[in-house]
Scaffold this motif. Sequence first.
Motif, mmCIF file in Angstrom:
data_model
loop_
_atom_site.group_PDB
_atom_site.id
_atom_site.type_symbol
_atom_site.label_atom_id
_atom_site.label_comp_id
_atom_site.label_asym_id
_atom_site.label_seq_id
_atom_site.Cartn_x
_atom_site.Cartn_y
_atom_site.Cartn_z
ATOM 1 N N SER A 1 -3.061 5.399 -1.769
ATOM 2 C CA SER A 1 -3.029 4.209 -0.844
ATOM 3 C C SER A 1 -4.276 3.470 -0.276
ATOM 4 O O SER A 1 -5.048 2.931 -0.426
ATOM 5 C CB SER A 1 -2.100 3.974 0.430
ATOM 6 N N VAL B 1 -0.931 -6.520 -4.490
ATOM 7 C CA VAL B 1 -1.022 -6.904 -3.064
ATOM 8 C C VAL B 1 -3.036 -7.267 -3.184
ATOM 9 O O VAL B 1 -3.215 -8.015 -1.455
ATOM 10 C CB VAL B 1 -1.466 -4.717 -2.650
ATOM 11 N N SER C 1 -8.043 -5.289 5.980
ATOM 12 C CA SER C 1 -8.071 -4.599 5.625
ATOM 13 C C SER C 1 -8.240 -3.029 6.238
ATOM 14 O O SER C 1 -7.913 -1.881 6.413
ATOM 15 C CB SER C 1 -9.139 -4.124 4.280
ATOM 16 N N VAL D 1 -6.885 0.376 -1.160
ATOM 17 C CA VAL D 1 -7.548 -0.398 0.194
ATOM 18 C C VAL D 1 -8.815 -0.598 0.749
ATOM 19 O O VAL D 1 -9.293 -1.701 -0.079
ATOM 20 C CB VAL D 1 -7.012 0.123 1.718
ATOM 21 N N CYS E 1 -4.604 -2.515 8.064
ATOM 22 C CA CYS E 1 -3.757 -1.490 7.016
ATOM 23 C C CYS E 1 -4.462 0.203 7.124
ATOM 24 O O CYS E 1 -3.224 0.800 6.992
ATOM 25 C CB CYS E 1 -4.441 -2.242 5.658
ATOM 26 N N TYR F 1 0.995 -1.493 0.195
ATOM 27 C CA TYR F 1 -0.263 -0.238 0.177
ATOM 28 C C TYR F 1 0.557 1.446 -0.041
ATOM 29 O O TYR F 1 0.113 2.279 -0.934
ATOM 30 C CB TYR F 1 -0.982 0.138 1.136
#
Length: 501
Positions: free
Chosen positions: A147, A315, A357, A151, A360, A122
């Motif tokens: 980023s 990712v 998620s 996500v 992150c 990310y």
Amino acid sequence: MTTASAPREHIPQSDRQGSLASGRLGTWDIVFFVISAAAPLTVILSGAVTSFRMGGIGAPGAILFCAVVLIFFALGFTAMSKSVRNAGAFYAYVSRGIGKPFGLGVSSVTVFAYISLVISFYGFIGFFAQFTFLELFGLDLPWGVWSLLAVAIVAFLGYRKVDVGAKVLAVLLTLEVAILLVFAVAALVDGGPEPWSLASFSIENVFLAPAAGTLFIIGFGAYLGFESTAIYAEEAKRPERTIPRATIIAIAFLGLFYAFTFWILTVAFGVEGVIEMARGDAFETMVIEGTGELAGAWASFAMKILIVTSFFACVLAFHNACTRYLFSLGREGLLPRALGRSSTRSQSPAVASLTLSAICAVVVLIAILVQADPFLGLALWTYATGVQGLVFAQAFTAIAVVWYFARDRRGFGVWRVIIAPTLGALGLIAGYVLIVTNFEVVTGLEGPINQLLLLPTPILFIGGIVVGLVLKARRPEYYAGLTQTIPVQSEEEPVRTGPGN
């Protein structure tokens, strides 16, 4: 009729919430997951150039040698998939091969490594998307916006059926490979500034070079995620065939493609020229600029866009793999059991996916608030931590595979399950030692920070072993049921559990 094709209402809700959708992924679906996790475009644009810059002209030979080591490991690893079928692949394999305490230790390291890698990607997405969209479209947005957008998209795809993500990766991966082939063809047609040479594959330049260790650090790092084939065993069609095929195809493709494309750089820039450019100030953009000169401005434009999509594909693949580890460990109660609940609609590891998620997103938000650099302050150190942890887990799993078959070859030949995996284990152990002893090459950092970033691996590994031993002593019935959550029998053979588990 299989579970995958049966009407959803015929599947009890309790079963659906504790299981993944079986029979949904074919060989090529899994191949796309694995190759996308390796991110071939970013390996060429970044890893190849760094390898030439720090290790010398032997980069193509080193990357090919690493593929051979990993194929040796994969021969035994995939043979084990016939009798060990679990979304927490390394955890289940090490538990069956050496013992459950070691399995818990390796699973702790693996989950932490996967989460670190997902976070790092990310950071990379934010960094590259910010300057790419500014340069190409004049769209100036902070890196954190890109980023967080990534996500959100990954969270959406991770919640959906797993084959939806596979289709997205198939498109992105095809575009990555296509643009690199455009560069390769253009270089071959042009002929390059120097005579073509195979010096990159000579023993002297690969194994005896002054900085040979650097070549293998980057070489093993280029294949990160290949082991994730086994993670999808519960969701694969005919996993006893699908998993071995997907693993060997993925490693073989990556090995040949990497070696060829690394070598193409020596054609495009010359054997001496590629080293000179890689050690110059503009090494980060040499491949992009070279593509523009050889194939036209459109190819350079496309490559800049595909850098971002390559990291996105990466990712997404690692997110899917990590959530299946969290799901497997949650299902067994080693992590909060809520993580082991799957969606009743798509049978994806929904809670694990949304949890990852959320983690992150929080880390990205913290990085934004402290004004961290997305590359140096978020991506690079988390990537380095994840790389060394995952290679450690691969090496230990290789040892477990050899030990598993040493007690009973289960009908396989001695080459496939003893000799080849032993060679693979030795290669992976050597790779891990090289990474640890040259860790500053991976992190780009100097001083005690490198030792601090290495600490989580031994701490988590030993901590997992201790937890396993405590469970064995205090909760023997629960301990005995670990790794037995799903049926592991294949049609060809019964399950055999060795001593010490």
